[in-house]
Design an enzyme around this catalytic site. Structure first.
Site, PDB file in Angstrom:
ATOM      1  N   GLU A   1     -37.028 -26.802  -3.777  1.00 25.02           N
ATOM      2  CA  GLU A   1     -38.184 -27.171  -4.776  1.00 25.02           C
ATOM      3  C   GLU A   1     -37.970 -25.396  -5.226  1.00 25.02           C
ATOM      4  O   GLU A   1     -38.051 -24.616  -6.514  1.00 25.02           O
ATOM      5  CB  GLU A   1     -39.039 -27.740  -5.392  1.00 25.02           C
ATOM      6  CG  GLU A   1     -39.323 -27.594  -6.705  1.00 25.02           C
ATOM      7  CD  GLU A   1     -39.775 -28.742  -7.622  1.00 25.02           C
ATOM      8  OE1 GLU A   1     -40.289 -28.659  -8.518  1.00 25.02           O
ATOM      9  OE2 GLU A   1     -39.334 -29.849  -6.830  1.00 25.02           O
ATOM     10  N   THR A   2     -38.705 -24.782  -4.055  1.00 26.12           N
ATOM     11  CA  THR A   2     -39.713 -23.466  -4.691  1.00 26.12           C
ATOM     12  C   THR A   2     -38.399 -22.670  -5.103  1.00 26.12           C
ATOM     13  O   THR A   2     -38.691 -21.853  -5.810  1.00 26.12           O
ATOM     14  CB  THR A   2     -40.026 -23.179  -3.068  1.00 26.12           C
ATOM     15  OG1 THR A   2     -41.432 -23.934  -2.568  1.00 26.12           O
ATOM     16  CG2 THR A   2     -41.095 -21.979  -2.960  1.00 26.12           C
TER      17      THR A   2
END
Length: 138
Positions: free
Chosen positions: A61-62
């Site tokens: 997600e980062t």
């Protein structure tokens, strides 16, 4: 595109966040991708000494959210993740994993990224898909 400045900015945003705790570091940016790395050690292990799926998901997600932010004007737009799906295909005990987000679709209001997480030998650890929404800042 000044990739050095982009990498410096992305890494500076990690301070005092989950990304700093997980030791995520952005290492490469291109015209349609962003890559970061994360060490695999006891900080990211589950109780059986393997890379925790949640840490892998946080890495995915980062990288996927940051990729969208790189390709929009963040002075007027904000990026938010709205869906993440991840398949874990191989375990990892130690070393480093590398996550690369590549654009599948970069529309005006939605971005879709494929995030491949591999180890040092290019073994696929996890395969992810992330959808981001691009909104006007208020």
């Amino acid at each position: 595109m000044n990739t050095t400045k982009i990498l410096e900015k992305l890494n500076s945003l990690n301070k005092n966040t989950l990304m700093e705790t997980l030791e995520i570091e952005f290492i490469e940016v291109g015209n349609d991708f962003v890559t970061a790395k994360m060490p695999v050690n006891s900080r990211v292990h589950q109780p059986f000494g393997l890379l925790h799926g949640g840490a892998t998901a946080a890495l995915a997600e980062t990288v996927g959210s940051s990729a969208s932010a790189v390709f929009v004007d963040t002075n007027v737009k904000v990026v938010k993740g709205i869906e993440l799906s991840i398949n874990h295909v191989k375990s990892k005990k130690e070393g480093t994993v590398f996550a690369t987000a590549k654009a599948i679709h970069k529309g005006r209001t939605t971005h879709l990224w494929e995030v491949r997480i591999v180890d040092e030998e290019e073994n696929l650890i996890s395969l992810c898909k992330i959808t981001n929404i691009v909104l006007d800042k208020k």
